[in-house]
Design a protein around this motif. Structure first.
Motif, short mmCIF file in Angstrom:
data_model
loop_
_atom_site.label_atom_id
_atom_site.label_comp_id
_atom_site.label_asym_id
_atom_site.label_seq_id
_atom_site.Cartn_x
_atom_site.Cartn_y
_atom_site.Cartn_z
N TRP A 37 0.83 -1.19 0.00
CA TRP A 37 0.00 0.00 0.00
C TRP A 37 0.86 1.25 0.00
N GLU A 41 -2.80 5.12 1.50
CA GLU A 41 -3.67 3.99 1.86
C GLU A 41 -3.42 3.55 3.30
N MET A 42 -2.17 3.57 3.74
CA MET A 42 -1.87 3.21 5.12
C MET A 42 -2.49 4.22 6.08
N ALA A 45 -6.24 3.60 6.34
CA ALA A 45 -6.52 2.44 7.19
C ALA A 45 -6.36 2.82 8.66
N THR A 72 -7.75 -3.05 10.68
CA THR A 72 -7.81 -3.27 9.24
C THR A 72 -6.56 -4.03 8.80
N ARG A 74 -3.43 -5.07 6.82
CA ARG A 74 -2.55 -4.33 5.93
C ARG A 74 -1.57 -5.30 5.28
#
Length: 111
Positions: A37, A41-42, A45, A72, A74
């Motif tokens: 990611w 995106e991290m 999350a 979530t 990862r």
């Protein structure tokens, strides 16, 4: 080879991911669908996890019983079995913090 090292959010890798039909396997060893990611995106999350935790605190404050928190998933980060952080031993703390190295070790309760 150059495409392999592009960031996951690059236009090229996004186009490669979007070109794959659902359930299709990419040819060769390169798997753009398994790319790590991006930092965005991290962060998203992490924001989602914090919102879920905030909701759980609000439910608990109102007298309800919040459910179990599951972060979530990862890519590249395995879920923790214990659900918490491991604590450092005194020796590990002493090795990391130079201020603690001069302090004497505490006596054990085994006597």
């Amino acid at each position: 080879m150059l495409i392999e090292y592009l960031p996951p959010e690059s236009a090229t890798k996004t186009a490669m991911r979007n070109a794959l039909p659902d359930g299709a396997e990419p040819a060769g060893e390169y798997r753009p669908d398994l790319a790590p990611w991006s930092s965005v995106e991290m962060l998203l999350a992490e924001i989602k996890d914090q919102l879920v935790l905030s909701r759980m605190v609000a439910v608990a404050a109102a007298g309800g019983k919040p459910g179990d928190f599951k972060p979530t998933p990862r890519p590249g980060i395995p879920p923790t079995a214990s659900g918490g952080r491991r604590r450092l031993t005194d020796d590990q703390r002493r090795a990391l913090d130079p201020r603690l190295r001069a302090q004497p070790k505490e006596a054990t309760d085994g006597d």
